[in-house]
Design an enzyme around this catalytic site. Structure first.
Site, PDB file in Angstrom:
ATOM      1  N   ARG A   1       0.872  -1.186   0.000  1.00  0.00           N
ATOM      2  CA  ARG A   1       0.000   0.000   0.000  1.00  0.00           C
ATOM      3  C   ARG A   1       0.899   1.223   0.000  1.00  0.00           C
ATOM      4  O   ARG A   1       1.711   1.411   0.910  1.00  0.00           O
ATOM      5  CB  ARG A   1      -0.896   0.019   1.230  1.00  0.00           C
ATOM      6  CG  ARG A   1      -1.548   1.372   1.447  1.00  0.00           C
ATOM      7  CD  ARG A   1      -2.615   1.361   2.510  1.00  0.00           C
ATOM      8  NE  ARG A   1      -3.808   0.692   2.028  1.00  0.00           N
ATOM      9  CZ  ARG A   1      -5.011   0.806   2.599  1.00  0.00           C
ATOM     10  NH1 ARG A   1      -5.182   1.567   3.663  1.00  0.00           N
ATOM     11  NH2 ARG A   1      -6.056   0.172   2.099  1.00  0.00           N
TER      12      ARG A   1
ATOM     13  N   HIS B   1      -7.645   0.794  -6.152  1.00  0.00           N
ATOM     14  CA  HIS B   1      -7.782  -0.064  -4.962  1.00  0.00           C
ATOM     15  C   HIS B   1      -8.484  -1.360  -5.401  1.00  0.00           C
ATOM     16  O   HIS B   1      -9.646  -1.589  -5.069  1.00  0.00           O
ATOM     17  CB  HIS B   1      -8.603   0.700  -3.917  1.00  0.00           C
ATOM     18  CG  HIS B   1      -8.511   0.148  -2.534  1.00  0.00           C
ATOM     19  ND1 HIS B   1      -7.735  -0.948  -2.212  1.00  0.00           N
ATOM     20  CD2 HIS B   1      -9.099   0.545  -1.366  1.00  0.00           C
ATOM     21  CE1 HIS B   1      -7.861  -1.190  -0.916  1.00  0.00           C
ATOM     22  NE2 HIS B   1      -8.667  -0.310  -0.386  1.00  0.00           N
TER      23      HIS B   1
ATOM     24  N   GLN C   1     -10.269  -3.798  -2.815  1.00  0.00           N
ATOM     25  CA  GLN C   1     -11.541  -3.284  -2.304  1.00  0.00           C
ATOM     26  C   GLN C   1     -12.651  -3.475  -3.336  1.00  0.00           C
ATOM     27  O   GLN C   1     -13.760  -3.891  -3.001  1.00  0.00           O
ATOM     28  CB  GLN C   1     -11.406  -1.793  -1.963  1.00  0.00           C
ATOM     29  CG  GLN C   1     -12.692  -1.174  -1.470  1.00  0.00           C
ATOM     30  CD  GLN C   1     -13.131  -1.722  -0.128  1.00  0.00           C
ATOM     31  OE1 GLN C   1     -12.352  -1.729   0.821  1.00  0.00           O
ATOM     32  NE2 GLN C   1     -14.357  -2.192  -0.024  1.00  0.00           N
TER      33      GLN C   1
ATOM     34  N   ASP D   1     -17.099   7.401  -1.333  1.00  0.00           N
ATOM     35  CA  ASP D   1     -15.823   7.256  -0.620  1.00  0.00           C
ATOM     36  C   ASP D   1     -15.486   8.618  -0.016  1.00  0.00           C
ATOM     37  O   ASP D   1     -16.077   9.639  -0.400  1.00  0.00           O
ATOM     38  CB  ASP D   1     -14.730   6.796  -1.614  1.00  0.00           C
ATOM     39  CG  ASP D   1     -13.383   6.533  -0.946  1.00  0.00           C
ATOM     40  OD1 ASP D   1     -13.346   6.330   0.285  1.00  0.00           O
ATOM     41  OD2 ASP D   1     -12.364   6.531  -1.664  1.00  0.00           O
TER      42      ASP D   1
ATOM     43  N   CYS E   1     -16.360   1.932   1.073  1.00  0.00           N
ATOM     44  CA  CYS E   1     -15.195   1.089   1.373  1.00  0.00           C
ATOM     45  C   CYS E   1     -14.712   1.262   2.798  1.00  0.00           C
ATOM     46  O   CYS E   1     -13.996   0.403   3.310  1.00  0.00           O
ATOM     47  CB  CYS E   1     -14.075   1.368   0.374  1.00  0.00           C
ATOM     48  SG  CYS E   1     -13.393   3.035   0.498  1.00  0.00           S
TER      49      CYS E   1
ATOM     50  N   ARG F   1     -13.882  -8.260   2.370  1.00  0.00           N
ATOM     51  CA  ARG F   1     -12.450  -8.050   2.120  1.00  0.00           C
ATOM     52  C   ARG F   1     -11.665  -9.312   2.486  1.00  0.00           C
ATOM     53  O   ARG F   1     -10.755  -9.714   1.773  1.00  0.00           O
ATOM     54  CB  ARG F   1     -11.917  -6.859   2.941  1.00  0.00           C
ATOM     55  CG  ARG F   1     -12.355  -5.485   2.484  1.00  0.00           C
ATOM     56  CD  ARG F   1     -11.857  -5.131   1.105  1.00  0.00           C
ATOM     57  NE  ARG F   1     -10.404  -5.152   0.988  1.00  0.00           N
ATOM     58  CZ  ARG F   1      -9.587  -4.159   1.322  1.00  0.00           C
ATOM     59  NH1 ARG F   1     -10.076  -3.028   1.803  1.00  0.00           N
ATOM     60  NH2 ARG F   1      -8.276  -4.259   1.162  1.00  0.00           N
TER      61      ARG F   1
END
Ligand code: CP
Ligand code: NVA
Length: 301
Positions: free
Chosen positions: A102, A129, A132, A219, A259, A287
């Site tokens: 990440r 991402h 996700q 988001d 998310c 996830r």
């Protein structure tokens, strides 16, 4: 599948395979059936940004698959003192069986993968991402039974989640709309690709985007690394909120996905968040199942 670097790299068939395996692993976990498919394998997890879900789901996922995971804070690695990414890749390839990273730059992830002999998984960059979005697709399929005939709407900043959701939505055959203000649009090549590969509209009008939608996604307005621009982002995005009024434009049985982490009163109201917390926390749970599927696809080969 060697790496998972971005949604664009996955074929529609690969997405379906990952989701099918994630569903199977979820069901088997419920039945207490264990598969030590990654027995003796080690995943290194490089974090250059904070994380709750990504870190814990990958670490627990590796454990449940019989392997182990190492948390590597990039500030505590020589990488954080300027050791080149290609040397880090060559060294870690000698110790580990896969790397999850990440960080900020997508290019750094691509370079890590180019110089590694082991699989590399993108655990979020400023650009996308994918882990996700696979969990989001899994959740949509659970709630809606498939993707055919669905409309996916994203409202908010044209950020990493927007980029990845647009690609994931189009690759699974959904109609996709995105409402983003000027100056906060998704990446240009994503817009071009989506317009030429599926049913996609980008608008600055939230209600137009949400009209008859089956799935509404949003988001945070301020992503990790954008803290210095917070005030101007809030100003640009203040009308891009998932609230009761917006949901009136969507289908009555629309689901809402986020998310997480969520900022109530900004991108989503507290009441919409609570009303849709069932699907939002299923999405968070997924996830784990999707991470396990991705790990198996990349590492078990
Ligand atoms: N959604 C997500 O990636 O959460 P974390 O930042 O907590 O990993
Ligand atoms: N767009 C957000 C997603 C967090 C999971 C960020 O990059 O901070």
């Amino acid at each position: 599948m060697k790496n998972l670097l971005k949604m664009m790299d996955l074929t529609s068939g690969e997405i379906t395979e990952i989701l099918d395996l994630a569903d199977k692993l979820k069901q088997e976990k419920k039945e207490s059936i264990q598969h030590h498919l990654l027995k003796g394998k080690t995943l290194g997890m490089i974090f250059n940004k904070p994380s709750t879900r990504t870190r814990v789901s990958f670490e627990v996922g590796m454990y449940e698959l019989g392997g182990t995971a190492l948390y590597l804070n990039s500030k505590e690695l020589q990488l954080g003192r300027g050791e080149p990414i290609e040397d880090t890749a060559r060294v870690l390839s000698r110790y580990l069986d896969a790397i999850m990273i990440r960080t900020f730059s997508q290019q750094e992830v691509e370079e890590l993968a180019a110089h590694s002999t082991i699989p590399v998984i993108n655990g979020l960059t400023d650009y996308c991402h994918p882990c996700q979005v696979l969990a989001d697709l899994m959740t949509i399929r659970e709630y809606k039974g498939g993707f055919e005939g669905l409309k996916l709407c994203y409202v908010g900043s044209g950020n990493n989640m927007a980029n990845a959701l647009i690609v994931g939505g189009i690759k699974t055959g959904m109609e996709v709309s995105a409402a983003c203000p000027g100056g906060c649009e998704p990446a240009l090549e994503i817009i071009d690709w989506a317009e030429s590969h599926g049913d996609f509209i980008l608008t600055d009008n939230c209600r137009e985007a949400a009209r008859d939608a089956d799935v509404i996604c949003t988001d945070t307005w301020i992503s990790m690394g954008q803290e210095a621009e917070a005030a101007s982002l809030v100003e640009k995005l203040k009308n891009y909120q998932v609230n009761e009024e917006l949901l009136e434009a969507a289908k009555k049985d629309a689901i809402v996905l986020h998310c997480l982490p969520a900022y109530r009163g900004r991108e989503i109201t507290a009441s919409v968040f609570e009303k849709h917390s069932g699907e939002i926390f299923d999405e968070a749970e997924n996830r784990l199942h999707v991470q396990k599927a991705v790990l198996v696809k990349c590492m078990a080969g």
